[in-house]
Design an enzyme around this catalytic site. Sequence first.
Site, PDB file in Angstrom:
ATOM      1  N   ASP A 266      -2.348   4.396  -1.957  1.00 37.57           N
ATOM      2  CA  ASP A 266      -2.332   4.639  -0.689  1.00 37.57           C
ATOM      3  C   ASP A 266      -0.950   5.257  -0.018  1.00 37.57           C
ATOM      4  O   ASP A 266       0.111   5.230  -0.946  1.00 37.57           O
ATOM      5  CB  ASP A 266      -2.622   3.331   0.347  1.00 37.57           C
ATOM      6  CG  ASP A 266      -2.965   3.461   1.714  1.00 37.57           C
ATOM      7  OD1 ASP A 266      -3.145   4.507   2.244  1.00 37.57           O
ATOM      8  OD2 ASP A 266      -3.233   2.217   2.110  1.00 37.57           O
TER       9      ASP A 266
ATOM     10  N   ASP B   4     -10.678   5.769   7.230  1.00 41.40           N
ATOM     11  CA  ASP B   4     -10.799   4.320   7.593  1.00 41.40           C
ATOM     12  C   ASP B   4     -11.879   3.992   8.533  1.00 41.40           C
ATOM     13  O   ASP B   4     -12.297   2.805   8.356  1.00 41.40           O
ATOM     14  CB  ASP B   4      -9.502   3.702   8.173  1.00 41.40           C
ATOM     15  CG  ASP B   4      -8.312   3.490   7.155  1.00 41.40           C
ATOM     16  OD1 ASP B   4      -8.563   3.661   6.056  1.00 41.40           O
ATOM     17  OD2 ASP B   4      -7.358   3.576   7.676  1.00 41.40           O
TER      18      ASP B   4
HETATM   19  C1  DGJ Z   1      -4.725   2.337   5.083  1.00 43.08           C
HETATM   20  C2  DGJ Z   1      -6.021   2.420   4.209  1.00 43.08           C
HETATM   21  O1  DGJ Z   1      -6.435   3.592   4.410  1.00 43.08           O
HETATM   22  C3  DGJ Z   1      -6.822   1.335   4.285  1.00 43.08           C
HETATM   23  O2  DGJ Z   1      -7.879   1.584   3.537  1.00 43.08           O
HETATM   24  C4  DGJ Z   1      -6.133   0.205   3.774  1.00 43.08           C
HETATM   25  O3  DGJ Z   1      -5.865   0.222   2.205  1.00 43.08           O
HETATM   26  C5  DGJ Z   1      -4.966  -0.091   4.486  1.00 43.08           C
HETATM   27  N1  DGJ Z   1      -3.809   0.991   4.638  1.00 43.08           N
HETATM   28  C6  DGJ Z   1      -3.960  -1.105   3.931  1.00 43.08           C
HETATM   29  O4  DGJ Z   1      -2.755  -1.259   4.466  1.00 43.08           O
END
Ligand code: DGJ
Length: 699
Positions: free
Chosen positions: A446, A516
């Site tokens: 990430d 997300d």
């Molecule tokens: C952003 C990501 O896109 C999410 O899927 C998740 O992993 C969060 N960060 C965790 O902090």
Amino acid sequence: MTSYERWTLRTEHTSYTVRLSPDGPWAELDAWGPHGAEDGPSALDWSRRTHYITPADAAPAEYLPQGQRPFTGADLVVGHSGHERGVWWEFTGAEQDADGLRLTFTDALAGLRTTLCYTTVPGTDVVLRWTELTCTGESELRLERLDSGAVNVPVAAGARLTYLTGQWSQEFTHTQLTLKRGTFTMGSTQGVPGHAYVPWLAVQDAALPDDGTAPTYGIALEWSGNWHVTAEAEPGGAVRVRAGRVPHEGVVVLAPGETLTTPRLACAFSPEGLDGLARVWHRYDRHLTGERLDRTRKVLYNSWEATGFDVEADAQLELAKAAAEIGAELFVVDDGWFTGRADDTGGLGDWYPDPAEFPQGFGQFVEDVRALGLGFGLWVEPEAISPRSRLYAEHPEWVYRVEGRPGRLVRNELLLDLGRTDVQDFVIGTFDRLLTEYPVEYLKWDMNRPPTERGRPGEGPADRLDLDAGHVTGYLRVLDHLRTAHPHVTVEGCAGGGGRIEHATVARTDVVWPSDNTAPLDRLRIQHGFLHAHGPHVMSSWVTDSPGVFDPRPRSLAFRFVLAMCGVLGIGADLRTWDPEQRAEAARWIARYKEVRDVVHHGEARLLGSPDDATCGVQYTEADGPRVLVAAFSTGVLDGAPLVPGRPARLRLRGLDPAARYRDEETGTEYSGAHLLHYGLPLAWTAEHDARLAVLTRG
Ligand code: DGJ
């Protein structure tokens, strides 16, 4: 050599022909289209008809510097000592072989050699272009603009530009405009491609219908940092699109003897509209994935939406057990598993499992998950660092900062300067430790924080550092290390959702996380846009709870499953709250997905309509087999409005054999290919029945 010397690059179905201009020392596009399109007078040959500009300004130039192209947009701007900022070069040679084409232009006064490089990609309709810039003189050169290349598209009535735009949680929104005159620019200075735009553009003649029949040209820039794509409707009637990286410091200094190679620009063509172009890009993504395409993409469960930062062994094991029971194959622990990570204010950088949350030890926890028959995966954000971390106390000099200026926090984090070799080595060492200490087979990388104060105090003037390129180089080096040192580990690319998705990342990861936002109708739109640029085999997608954190418009569990099955299926819901009936339905969907996922990931995908239509879908045609899958969705007409029971709906399929017969495996109904092409597959939507995965077998 005649002044009309031409070179043709041939891909699977297209050719790209470049010629040396009859008007001056530059290369220009002669033809780009289906094989044989180059056989005739060039459709771009208007250069002598435009007054009050130079021939170079009016030419469909492949690449020209400021100086030679003074008015309508140069691809290269170079500052050099004692002279103009312009470059005036001579053509000094062409080399063409099976690997591609190299055209070299030299400016002795500036001390610059520029080589335009072309290669074709086997099995695709993609031509790759990039430029090599060498400082041949004794004084350094300051590169103020250093595009990778430009493409020219002849248009009769302006260009229809299709691009993918949005913001966090709305990435990849398919957007169009008609450019009759003027300039359109998109890009990012966020150190990653960003959520706002994807480094991808499709160009069509606006006079032609957007129905899958228009010749369609596309570009995509392979660069994980700052970038721009600029389309200009030129006086002569063409649209010219330039693309390249954007140095953070404004310039890149090239010292005597040094060569800079620009990022690659992938150029794609399809005679079958945006949907045909999407298939060209899917094939290219499959090429980038290479032999890892044959690796089955496992159904994962990710606990982020269920537990957030509240990660502890018992709850995770309860989720893992429920996930295993419905057929998941992998369990991924997201953010929150490491020390100091009770919320987003701490922990980043200290990549050690939190002993308080795993009282039997993290190794035992991983074994308990694996004993359920699940592979184990971990989330990391290796470029990020929390100010409260031990790592920051030990290495404050590792973060980007500007001397005497305050450091800003984004999501309570700072960013490591991944351009530094010692930082790269730290990240590599962290991965090596985690991946050898625990049997981890999946890693979600990430990145939630764009660089704000970019600087490396004490390392010389900022304009010598090229920090953006340094970060990209470090990122790619670490990803390459993961692939070579830990080839069994599946890597998911994520940047706060879809903030860093381009070909350099796709080539080094197995899947990417487009957004997300997993709310059904929002996700449908995101995936529709995503599939224009990238293949289903890289599109990670989860089934989450409804209503979830984003879009509350109700859709069935079937809708959410069929939608996530359009790519690489995952589950992100809190399964602890699901009743036996929901779990049983989930198990049935997962079992079905396992039967058809090879068609989804290897087949030819066709986008059927769009989320603006009451019914839309995606069709996957098995490459070497009889199956055709149709993922069909009822979008409803109004946000939140109940579906109209029994609304008659049909989805017209494409690319079928009209004379063949196709049997619907669920209903037993047989159709001729002609019927499915002409009238379409009937879909009986009701309030409860809002999605369908049809498997049609060709007889
Ligand atoms: C952003 C990501 O896109 C999410 O899927 C998740 O992993 C969060 N960060 C965790 O902090």
